[in-house]
Design an enzyme around this catalytic site. Structure first.
Site: not given
Ligand code: 5GP
Length: 194
Positions: A105, A154, A161, A167
């Site tokens: 993300d 999202f 989750d 999950r």
């Molecule tokens: P990052 O922003 O560090 O790349 O992602 C961090 C974490 O945010 C991911 O590992 C995930 O657990 C959560 N995350 C990011 N986008 C989403 C999404 O669209 N859905 C869900 N359920 N979790 C997300």
């Protein structure tokens, strides 16, 4: 639970087919020895379990726990909490590491993990994500392997989750506005002082 889903973005069949192809691609590139597969919990659990059973490489498994996301916010807070690092650092010494995470993300989680493991004596650190969101921060973060590119939405399912739920869904899907609102209301209720 199915009534909470808005759009199914990736079906179980599509996940399975893509993992077959990805594992072939990965096994040709990954070292055949001294490999540690490191699932990033909890989101990376399902993906890592399905992926590792397709990899013929000799490997060991060591998990690390990362959390940075609360509810269905569209951006991570920037605060990544890593736990189990001491065990993870010991497991990667003298080994090639493959970090396996659910979704890219902002890239903050993988970046924090790479930083935390950098001085642990790993021979190499590679990254693999199930999903990469179509947003500038995700596209700018280099990962070695990615199963699917998805829109900037999202999503839940297959390890991902919302408030701890969904999950166990076998597909990747978005939630209805009602399911998100009701999850947000539950969170606020739990946060109320007793
Ligand atoms: P990052 O922003 O560090 O790349 O992602 C961090 C974490 O945010 C991911 O590992 C995930 O657990 C959560 N995350 C990011 N986008 C989403 C999404 O669209 N859905 C869900 N359920 N979790 C997300």
């Amino acid at each position: 639970m199915d009534g909470d889903l808005d759009q199914i973005l990736i079906t179980p069949q599509a996940i399975s087919q893509r993992l077959d192809a990805l594992a072939l691609e990965m096994s040709a590139v990954l070292p055949g020895e001294n490999l540690v597969l490191m699932p990033v919990l909890t989101g990376g659990l399902v993906f890592a379990a399905d992926l590792m059973r397709r990899l013929p490489n000799r490997l060991t498994v060591a998990c690390v726990n990362a959390s940075s996301y609360a509810g269905a916010r569209t951006h991570s807070s920037g605060n990544v909490r890593l736990t189990g690092l001491e065990t993870a650092r010991a497991a990667v010494r003298g080994k090639h590491v493959l970090l396996v995470d659910d979704i890219l993300d902002t890239g903050l989680t993988l970046s924090a993990l790479q930083g935390a493991l950098a001085a642990s004596g790993a021979l190499s650190i590679r990254t693999c994500v199930l999903l990469r969101k179509d947003r500038p921060q995700a596209s700018a973060f280099p990962v070695d392997f990615c199963a699917f590119d998805i829109p900037d939405a999202f999503v839940v399912g297959y390890g991902l989750d919302f408030n701890g739920l969904y999950r166990n869904l076998p597909c990747i899907a978005t939630l209805t506005p009602q399911a998100i609102a009701s999850g947000m209301a539950d969170t606020k209720e739990q946060e109320k002082p007793a």
